[in-house]
Design a protein around this motif. Structure first.
Motif, mmCIF file in Angstrom:
data_model
loop_
_atom_site.group_PDB
_atom_site.id
_atom_site.type_symbol
_atom_site.label_atom_id
_atom_site.label_comp_id
_atom_site.label_asym_id
_atom_site.label_seq_id
_atom_site.Cartn_x
_atom_site.Cartn_y
_atom_site.Cartn_z
ATOM 1 N N ASP A 29 0.758 -1.289 0.129
ATOM 2 C CA ASP A 29 0.037 -0.103 -0.110
ATOM 3 C C ASP A 29 0.929 1.359 -0.051
ATOM 4 O O ASP A 29 0.372 2.060 -0.658
ATOM 5 C CB ASP A 29 -0.836 0.016 0.960
ATOM 6 N N ILE A 33 -7.994 6.227 -5.052
ATOM 7 C CA ILE A 33 -8.329 6.938 -3.978
ATOM 8 C C ILE A 33 -7.558 8.186 -3.560
ATOM 9 O O ILE A 33 -6.523 8.077 -3.480
ATOM 10 C CB ILE A 33 -7.990 6.144 -2.707
ATOM 11 N N GLN A 69 -11.497 7.122 2.882
ATOM 12 C CA GLN A 69 -10.673 6.349 1.937
ATOM 13 C C GLN A 69 -11.599 5.991 0.809
ATOM 14 O O GLN A 69 -11.430 4.865 0.322
ATOM 15 C CB GLN A 69 -9.792 5.070 2.585
ATOM 16 N N ASP A 118 -6.198 11.635 -2.213
ATOM 17 C CA ASP A 118 -5.792 12.157 -0.896
ATOM 18 C C ASP A 118 -6.706 13.118 -0.338
ATOM 19 O O ASP A 118 -7.423 13.710 -1.011
ATOM 20 C CB ASP A 118 -4.409 12.677 -1.203
#
Length: 204
Positions: A110, A164, A173, A166
């Motif tokens: 991730d 996704i 999320q 920021d």
């Protein structure tokens, strides 16, 4: 009411651009482009956006906007980038593109799945220069984020279900595919590029 043609055959982009433009320039009407599709042989977003905008302006005689955009994944050196629409082949299969990208990143942790949506918008106004030629402008918008491990959300199009963004409110999320149309039109890479373009639209 002035008209500007959007150099795309993608109805999703026309709808999205019309909403973004209406928020700041309700006096402009965005119309779709029904002319021939030029060969996008540029190697940057800016080159391809100009190719499309020039073709639409020449075909219609109207001011033309063109967006060239894609997702740029850091661990892939910025790919798919300008090849985003064709990542899985020249069929422009959005589902195949998304699935291939997820497969390529399947072993990436991730913290290393950072990416950006990039939109470059070209504006070509035929006959607007003092010499009678076209006036051209290019602006860019960047929407930073990272890629999910699986698609989520039925909104948007393209890579939206795995991107996704920021800095979401409350630390959410969600993918861009889970954003409402209004949320996306306010925050997206195209919205950011168009914000930079607004001061250049005075001639329309």
């Amino acid at each position: 009411m002035a008209q500007v043609v959007l150099a795309t055959h993608n109805p999703h982009k026309v709808e999205e651009f019309a909403a973004i433009v209406a928020a700041t320039r309700p006096d402009l009407t965005v119309i779709g482009y029904d002319g021939p599709e030029p060969v996008e042989d540029g190697v940057t977003f800016a080159e391809n956006a100009l190719i499309k905008a020039r073709a639409a302006a020449a075909h219609t005689g109207l001011p033309a906007l063109a967006d060239d955009s894609g997702v740029c994944v850091d661990v892939l050196g910025g790919a798919p980038g300008v090849f985003s629409a064709y990542w899985a082949g020249h069929r422009k299969d959005a589902v195949a593109n998304l699935d291939l990208l997820l497969d390529q990143l399947s072993d990436i942790a991730d913290p290393h799945r950072t990416a950006q949506f990039v939109s470059t918008i070209a504006l070509v106004i035929p006959g607007a220069s003092t010499a009678g030629g076209a006036v051209e402008h290019v602006v860019e918008g960047v929407w930073p984020g990272r890629l999910a491990r699986a698609a989520a959300g039925a909104g948007g199009f393209g890579y939206d279900p795995i991107f996704i963004p920021d800095d979401q409110p409350g630390g959410a999320q969600r993918t861009a595919g889970e954003f409402s149309a209004a949320e996306k039109n306010e925050a997206s890479h195209r919205a950011r590029a168009f914000t930079a373009l607004v001061p250049l639209l005075g001639a329309l």
